[in-house]
Write a protein that holds these residues in place. Structure first.
Motif, PDB file in Angstrom:
ATOM      1  N   ALA A  55       0.854  -1.184   0.000  1.00  0.00           N
ATOM      2  CA  ALA A  55       0.000   0.000   0.000  1.00  0.00           C
ATOM      3  C   ALA A  55       0.887   1.230   0.000  1.00  0.00           C
ATOM      4  CB  ALA A  55      -0.902   0.009   1.232  1.00  0.00           C
ATOM      5  N   GLU A  58      -0.261   8.364   1.019  1.00  0.00           N
ATOM      6  CA  GLU A  58       0.093   9.593   0.304  1.00  0.00           C
ATOM      7  C   GLU A  58      -0.369  10.813   1.096  1.00  0.00           C
ATOM      8  OE1 GLU A  58      -0.769  11.598  -4.046  1.00  0.00           O
ATOM      9  OE2 GLU A  58      -1.218   9.488  -3.723  1.00  0.00           O
ATOM     10  N   ILE A  65      -4.071   9.673   2.241  1.00  0.00           N
ATOM     11  CA  ILE A  65      -4.842   8.806   1.349  1.00  0.00           C
ATOM     12  C   ILE A  65      -4.086   7.490   1.215  1.00  0.00           C
ATOM     13  CG2 ILE A  65      -5.685   8.501  -1.006  1.00  0.00           C
ATOM     14  CD1 ILE A  65      -5.725  11.587  -1.215  1.00  0.00           C
ATOM     15  N   THR A  67      -3.647   3.967  -0.773  1.00  0.00           N
ATOM     16  CA  THR A  67      -3.910   3.284  -2.031  1.00  0.00           C
ATOM     17  C   THR A  67      -3.310   1.896  -1.939  1.00  0.00           C
ATOM     18  OG1 THR A  67      -3.680   5.392  -3.174  1.00  0.00           O
ATOM     19  CG2 THR A  67      -3.625   3.417  -4.526  1.00  0.00           C
ATOM     20  N   ASP A  68      -4.127   0.880  -2.210  1.00  0.00           N
ATOM     21  CA  ASP A  68      -3.611  -0.488  -2.218  1.00  0.00           C
ATOM     22  C   ASP A  68      -2.797  -0.709  -3.480  1.00  0.00           C
ATOM     23  OD1 ASP A  68      -4.805  -1.209   0.168  1.00  0.00           O
ATOM     24  OD2 ASP A  68      -6.644  -1.861  -0.792  1.00  0.00           O
ATOM     25  N   TYR A  71       0.956  -0.303  -7.288  1.00  0.00           N
ATOM     26  CA  TYR A  71       1.020   1.149  -7.317  1.00  0.00           C
ATOM     27  C   TYR A  71       2.261   1.580  -8.081  1.00  0.00           C
ATOM     28  CZ  TYR A  71       3.994  -0.309  -3.505  1.00  0.00           C
ATOM     29  OH  TYR A  71       4.919  -0.967  -2.751  1.00  0.00           O
TER      30      TYR A  71
END
Length: 147
Positions: A55, A58, A65, A67-68, A71
């Motif tokens: 993950a 950010e 935030i 994000t999984d 990326y």
């Protein structure tokens, strides 16, 4: 002596592992690690799981935030690292160049900061605490088994 991080960047080579003799890959990496241990330069290192299992946190908004994975762009991913302690940047680069990696891989060589980078702030409370934490961490490590 300075510590350097050798960051192994993946440029799609992980996908090529399916076509490789994985035992040979393990043996080549093991021999490389052993050479650094025997030379007294390796401090640590590990491989990383697939980016899809990770993950990113950010900090572009007030609340972070998450994000999984997967990326980032393929060239941004890294899949392992070594921490070595050597006298010079050139020596760190020399060790990076010995890694048994094929086409499509890169190793980023970065010096890790130390107390000399913060000499102008030596009286900072948290820099002093960090020295204490590192001393405690070193004292907490078990002694090597002489057997």
């Amino acid at each position: 002596m300075s510590k350097y991080m050798l960051i192994m960047r993946n440029s799609g080579s992980v996908e090529k592992l399916e076509d490789m003799d994985f035992e040979a890959v393990i043996n080549a990496m093991g021999a490389y690690n052993e050479s650094m241990i025997n030379a007294g330069v390796m401090v640590g290192g590990d491989g990383l799981t697939d980016a899809a299992q990770g993950a990113v946190v950010e900090f572009t908004t007030e609340a972070p935030i998450v994000t999984d994975g997967p990326y980032g762009e393929l060239h941004e991913l890294f899949n392992g690292f070594w921490t070595i302690e050597v006298a010079t940047r050139e020596e760190a680069i020399e060790w990076a160049g010995r890694a048994p990696l094929g086409p499509g891989n890169k190793i980023e060589v970065r010096r890790m900061t130390d107390e000399t980078d913060f000499a102008d702030h030596a009286d900072n409370e948290y820099l002093q605490k960090e020295q204490e934490w590192r001393a405690q961490e070193g004292a907490a490590k078990p002694a090597a088994d002489p057997a």
